[in-house]
Design a protein around this motif. Structure first.
Motif, PDB file in Angstrom:
ATOM      1  N   GLY A  98      -0.382   5.831   1.818  1.00 19.83           N
ATOM      2  CA  GLY A  98      -1.223   5.395   0.705  1.00 19.83           C
ATOM      3  C   GLY A  98      -1.241   6.394  -0.434  1.00 19.83           C
ATOM      4  N   LEU A  99      -1.326   7.683  -0.096  1.00 24.08           N
ATOM      5  CA  LEU A  99      -1.330   8.715  -1.132  1.00 24.08           C
ATOM      6  C   LEU A  99       0.002   8.754  -1.874  1.00 24.08           C
ATOM      7  CD1 LEU A  99      -3.184  11.599   0.755  1.00 24.08           C
ATOM      8  CD2 LEU A  99      -4.075  10.147  -1.089  1.00 24.08           C
ATOM      9  N   PHE A 100       1.085   8.546  -1.142  1.00 22.83           N
ATOM     10  CA  PHE A 100       2.395   8.526  -1.798  1.00 22.83           C
ATOM     11  C   PHE A 100       2.490   7.361  -2.784  1.00 22.83           C
ATOM     12  CE2 PHE A 100       6.756   6.885  -1.899  1.00 22.83           C
ATOM     13  CZ  PHE A 100       7.425   7.987  -2.432  1.00 22.83           C
ATOM     14  N   ILE A 101       1.980   6.193  -2.353  1.00 20.62           N
ATOM     15  CA  ILE A 101       2.009   5.023  -3.245  1.00 20.62           C
ATOM     16  C   ILE A 101       1.147   5.275  -4.480  1.00 20.62           C
ATOM     17  CG2 ILE A 101       1.391   2.576  -3.422  1.00 20.62           C
ATOM     18  CD1 ILE A 101       2.067   2.296  -0.468  1.00 20.62           C
ATOM     19  N   ILE A 102       0.000   5.908  -4.281  1.00 21.91           N
ATOM     20  CA  ILE A 102      -0.880   6.215  -5.416  1.00 21.91           C
ATOM     21  C   ILE A 102      -0.205   7.185  -6.377  1.00 21.91           C
ATOM     22  CG2 ILE A 102      -3.058   7.336  -6.057  1.00 21.91           C
ATOM     23  CD1 ILE A 102      -4.268   6.205  -3.487  1.00 21.91           C
ATOM     24  N   SER A 103       0.532   8.161  -5.813  1.00 24.06           N
ATOM     25  CA  SER A 103       1.208   9.146  -6.667  1.00 24.06           C
ATOM     26  C   SER A 103       2.295   8.515  -7.525  1.00 24.06           C
ATOM     27  CB  SER A 103       1.814  10.247  -5.798  1.00 24.06           C
ATOM     28  OG  SER A 103       2.849   9.730  -4.972  1.00 24.06           O
ATOM     29  N   THR A 104       2.797   7.368  -7.116  1.00 25.49           N
ATOM     30  CA  THR A 104       3.817   6.670  -7.908  1.00 25.49           C
ATOM     31  C   THR A 104       3.204   5.809  -9.010  1.00 25.49           C
ATOM     32  OG1 THR A 104       3.862   4.823  -6.341  1.00 25.49           O
ATOM     33  CG2 THR A 104       5.415   6.631  -5.963  1.00 25.49           C
ATOM     34  N   GLY A 105       1.869   5.812  -9.090  1.00 22.88           N
ATOM     35  CA  GLY A 105       1.196   5.044 -10.135  1.00 22.88           C
ATOM     36  C   GLY A 105       0.636   3.723  -9.670  1.00 22.88           C
ATOM     37  N   ASN A 106       0.787   3.395  -8.396  1.00 25.89           N
ATOM     38  CA  ASN A 106       0.267   2.138  -7.849  1.00 25.89           C
ATOM     39  C   ASN A 106      -1.034   2.439  -7.088  1.00 25.89           C
ATOM     40  OD1 ASN A 106       2.513   0.557  -8.768  1.00 25.89           O
ATOM     41  ND2 ASN A 106       3.705   1.451  -7.089  1.00 25.89           N
ATOM     42  N   LEU A 107      -2.116   2.405  -7.794  1.00 27.96           N
ATOM     43  CA  LEU A 107      -3.396   2.779  -7.197  1.00 27.96           C
ATOM     44  C   LEU A 107      -3.878   1.765  -6.164  1.00 27.96           C
ATOM     45  CD1 LEU A 107      -5.843   4.646  -7.078  1.00 27.96           C
ATOM     46  CD2 LEU A 107      -6.836   3.340  -8.978  1.00 27.96           C
ATOM     47  N   LEU A 108      -3.871   0.502  -6.528  1.00 31.80           N
ATOM     48  CA  LEU A 108      -4.421  -0.517  -5.631  1.00 31.80           C
ATOM     49  C   LEU A 108      -3.642  -0.625  -4.317  1.00 31.80           C
ATOM     50  CD1 LEU A 108      -6.538  -2.667  -5.191  1.00 31.80           C
ATOM     51  CD2 LEU A 108      -5.048  -4.308  -6.366  1.00 31.80           C
ATOM     52  N   PRO A 109      -2.299  -0.723  -4.343  1.00 34.13           N
ATOM     53  CA  PRO A 109      -1.572  -0.774  -3.063  1.00 34.13           C
ATOM     54  C   PRO A 109      -1.808   0.464  -2.205  1.00 34.13           C
ATOM     55  CG  PRO A 109      -0.161  -1.491  -4.844  1.00 34.13           C
ATOM     56  CD  PRO A 109      -1.393  -0.923  -5.475  1.00 34.13           C
ATOM     57  N   GLY A 110      -1.943   1.639  -2.837  1.00 31.50           N
ATOM     58  CA  GLY A 110      -2.201   2.852  -2.080  1.00 31.50           C
ATOM     59  C   GLY A 110      -3.542   2.814  -1.382  1.00 31.50           C
ATOM     60  N   LEU A 111      -4.556   2.349  -2.095  1.00 32.73           N
ATOM     61  CA  LEU A 111      -5.885   2.237  -1.481  1.00 32.73           C
ATOM     62  C   LEU A 111      -5.891   1.218  -0.343  1.00 32.73           C
ATOM     63  CD1 LEU A 111      -8.153   2.346  -4.680  1.00 32.73           C
ATOM     64  CD2 LEU A 111      -7.720   4.191  -3.030  1.00 32.73           C
ATOM     65  N   ILE A 112      -5.125   0.142  -0.506  1.00 33.45           N
ATOM     66  CA  ILE A 112      -5.029  -0.873   0.546  1.00 33.45           C
ATOM     67  C   ILE A 112      -4.399  -0.286   1.812  1.00 33.45           C
ATOM     68  CG2 ILE A 112      -3.918  -3.034   1.207  1.00 33.45           C
ATOM     69  CD1 ILE A 112      -4.278  -3.968  -1.676  1.00 33.45           C
ATOM     70  N   ALA A 113      -3.369   0.538   1.626  1.00 25.07           N
ATOM     71  CA  ALA A 113      -2.706   1.153   2.783  1.00 25.07           C
ATOM     72  C   ALA A 113      -3.667   2.081   3.526  1.00 25.07           C
ATOM     73  CB  ALA A 113      -1.477   1.930   2.321  1.00 25.07           C
ATOM     74  N   ILE A 114      -4.451   2.845   2.787  1.00 24.33           N
ATOM     75  CA  ILE A 114      -5.418   3.746   3.431  1.00 24.33           C
ATOM     76  C   ILE A 114      -6.482   2.941   4.173  1.00 24.33           C
ATOM     77  CG2 ILE A 114      -7.167   5.499   3.021  1.00 24.33           C
ATOM     78  CD1 ILE A 114      -5.499   6.438   0.621  1.00 24.33           C
ATOM     79  N   ALA A 115      -6.985   1.887   3.521  1.00 24.53           N
ATOM     80  CA  ALA A 115      -8.000   1.046   4.158  1.00 24.53           C
ATOM     81  C   ALA A 115      -7.446   0.337   5.396  1.00 24.53           C
ATOM     82  CB  ALA A 115      -8.523   0.027   3.155  1.00 24.53           C
ATOM     83  N   ALA A 116      -6.164  -0.035   5.335  1.00 28.44           N
ATOM     84  CA  ALA A 116      -5.552  -0.701   6.493  1.00 28.44           C
ATOM     85  C   ALA A 116      -5.504   0.224   7.703  1.00 28.44           C
ATOM     86  CB  ALA A 116      -4.147  -1.175   6.132  1.00 28.44           C
ATOM     87  N   GLY A 117      -5.261   1.504   7.464  1.00 24.65           N
ATOM     88  CA  GLY A 117      -5.244   2.474   8.556  1.00 24.65           C
ATOM     89  C   GLY A 117      -6.594   2.574   9.236  1.00 24.65           C
TER      90      GLY A 117
END
Length: 206
Positions: A98-117
């Protein structure tokens, strides 16, 4: 998770003990159980608990008791979730993703990945806790163990020792029939001489 337990109780005694346990009310040390039992040996136990003191989780155990010689074998299965260490690994891995996805500029997908965990970890934690409760209750109620009873082990070892010391029986070989030969009479020396004399005597004309 598949499990196998052994007890000296009969199948009828096992079902009676499980039925009595289902009738008991839950306490702080032993939670209440739901489920059913059958005379054939099939049974099911259900327990519910809260994960992180907030999220409820229900886990079911399926089993069957069968008589085998002088003991009863209980086989069954239950969802065992994952260990606390594995739970940390799963949450940590998805958090890094999730943090990697957020670092690429995709905030929402990154937060979803963290919440999924976190969301995935809740049922896994619940199954881990509940499976421990259910299997412990089966062993405690039926006085069952993961190894056969000592009396059964001793009997098996005694039989094995007797079989090892038994003398080997000789194999029966097929009897061969031999034809008996009749002994031929031997000619005496006097008879042989007379025969020679008779055979060599000349015939005279009268």
């Amino acid at each position: 998770m598949q499990f196998t337990y052994y007890t000296e109780k009969t199948v009828a005694q096992c079902m009676s003990a499980l039925n009595e346990r289902l009738q008991q009310k839950g306490t702080a040390s032993r939670p209440g159980l739901d489920g059913w039992v059958e005379k054939s040996g099939n049974f099911s136990l259900v327990v519910s608990s809260k994960v992180a003191k907030r999220f409820p989780r229900t886990t079911r155990l399926q089993g069957k008791a069968e008589r085998l010689g002088s003991m009863t074998v209980i086989k069954g299965s239950v969802a065992d979730g994952v260990t606390p260490r594995e739970q940390i690994v799963i949450v940590g891995a998805l958090a890094l993703v999730g943090l990697f996805i957020i670092s690429t500029g995709n905030l929402l997908p990154g937060l979803i990945a963290i919440a999924a965990g976190v969301a995935l970890n809740i049922p896994l934690m619940g199954d881990y806790q509940n499976s421990q409760i259910l299997t412990n209750e089966v062993q405690r109620t039926l006085k069952a163990r993961t190894t056969p009873p000592a009396a059964v082990k001793k009997t098996a070892e005694t039989r094995r020792a007797v079989d090892m010391h038994k003398p080997a029986q000789p194999k029966k070989s097929a009897s061969k029939t031999t034809a008996t030969k009749k002994p031929t009479p031997k000619k005496t020396a006097a008879g042989a001489a007379a025969a020679e004399t008779t055979g060599s005597r000349p015939v005279r004309d009268l």
